[in-house]
Design a protein around this motif. Structure first.
Motif, short mmCIF file in Angstrom:
data_model
loop_
_atom_site.label_atom_id
_atom_site.label_comp_id
_atom_site.label_asym_id
_atom_site.label_seq_id
_atom_site.Cartn_x
_atom_site.Cartn_y
_atom_site.Cartn_z
N GLU A 110 17.67 -1.95 -20.78
CA GLU A 110 19.11 -1.92 -21.05
C GLU A 110 19.40 -1.61 -22.51
O GLU A 110 20.36 -0.91 -22.84
CB GLU A 110 19.75 -3.27 -20.66
CG GLU A 110 19.66 -3.59 -19.18
CD GLU A 110 18.28 -4.11 -18.75
OE1 GLU A 110 17.48 -4.53 -19.62
OE2 GLU A 110 18.00 -4.05 -17.55
N GLU A 111 18.57 -2.15 -23.42
CA GLU A 111 18.78 -1.88 -24.85
C GLU A 111 18.48 -0.42 -25.19
O GLU A 111 19.17 0.18 -26.02
CB GLU A 111 17.90 -2.80 -25.69
CG GLU A 111 18.34 -4.26 -25.65
CD GLU A 111 17.46 -5.14 -26.51
OE1 GLU A 111 16.83 -4.65 -27.47
OE2 GLU A 111 17.41 -6.35 -26.22
N VAL A 112 17.47 0.14 -24.56
CA VAL A 112 17.15 1.55 -24.80
C VAL A 112 18.29 2.43 -24.28
O VAL A 112 18.72 3.36 -24.95
CB VAL A 112 15.81 1.94 -24.15
CG1 VAL A 112 15.54 3.43 -24.28
CG2 VAL A 112 14.67 1.13 -24.76
N VAL A 113 18.80 2.11 -23.10
CA VAL A 113 19.91 2.89 -22.53
C VAL A 113 21.14 2.80 -23.43
O VAL A 113 21.79 3.81 -23.71
CB VAL A 113 20.23 2.40 -21.10
CG1 VAL A 113 21.53 3.01 -20.59
CG2 VAL A 113 19.08 2.73 -20.16
N ALA A 114 21.45 1.60 -23.93
CA ALA A 114 22.61 1.44 -24.82
C ALA A 114 22.43 2.26 -26.09
O ALA A 114 23.37 2.91 -26.57
CB ALA A 114 22.81 -0.04 -25.15
N TRP A 115 21.21 2.27 -26.64
CA TRP A 115 20.92 3.05 -27.85
C TRP A 115 21.07 4.54 -27.57
O TRP A 115 21.70 5.26 -28.34
CB TRP A 115 19.51 2.70 -28.33
CG TRP A 115 19.00 3.55 -29.44
CD1 TRP A 115 19.51 3.64 -30.71
CD2 TRP A 115 17.89 4.43 -29.40
NE1 TRP A 115 18.76 4.52 -31.45
CE2 TRP A 115 17.76 5.02 -30.67
CE3 TRP A 115 16.97 4.77 -28.41
CZ2 TRP A 115 16.77 5.93 -30.97
CZ3 TRP A 115 15.98 5.67 -28.71
CH2 TRP A 115 15.88 6.25 -29.98
N LEU A 116 20.52 5.01 -26.47
CA LEU A 116 20.64 6.42 -26.13
C LEU A 116 22.09 6.82 -25.88
O LEU A 116 22.51 7.92 -26.26
CB LEU A 116 19.78 6.74 -24.90
CG LEU A 116 18.27 6.67 -25.13
CD1 LEU A 116 17.53 6.83 -23.81
CD2 LEU A 116 17.82 7.70 -26.14
N ASN A 117 22.87 5.94 -25.28
CA ASN A 117 24.29 6.24 -25.05
C ASN A 117 25.04 6.38 -26.37
O ASN A 117 25.96 7.19 -26.48
CB ASN A 117 24.93 5.18 -24.16
CG ASN A 117 24.57 5.36 -22.70
OD1 ASN A 117 24.28 6.48 -22.26
ND2 ASN A 117 24.56 4.28 -21.96
N LYS A 118 24.67 5.59 -27.39
CA LYS A 118 25.28 5.74 -28.71
C LYS A 118 24.96 7.11 -29.29
O LYS A 118 25.82 7.77 -29.88
CB LYS A 118 24.80 4.65 -29.65
CG LYS A 118 25.34 3.28 -29.33
CD LYS A 118 24.77 2.24 -30.28
CE LYS A 118 25.22 0.85 -29.89
NZ LYS A 118 24.63 -0.17 -30.77
#
Length: 68
Positions: free
Chosen positions: A43-51
């Motif tokens: 989830e943290e990787v996805v949030a970072w990529l979305n940024k």
């Protein structure tokens, strides 16, 4: 390690090592990564990529840590 383009665009993943040295380096890198007990939740990787997708190219990458 350099990866060559896949000649079949419909192929999901068709990478082949160029020689035995490249294959050995790839295997060593995978073994090293699997031996590391740290990780980053998906989830943290996805949030970072979305940024990054949203244009925040300076978004700090999540840090690996021991996961329970």
């Amino acid at each position: 390690m350099t990866m060559r383009p896949v000649p079949k665009p419909e192929a999901e993943f068709d990478w082949q090592p160029r020689d035995e040295a490249e294959l050995a380096a790839f295997k060593a890198a995978v073994e090293e990564a699997l031996a590391d007990p740290r990780g980053i939740p998906h989830e943290e990787v996805v949030a970072w990529l979305n940024k990054i997708i949203a244009g925040d190219f300076d978004a700090p990458m999540p840090h690996p840590r021991l996961l329970e």
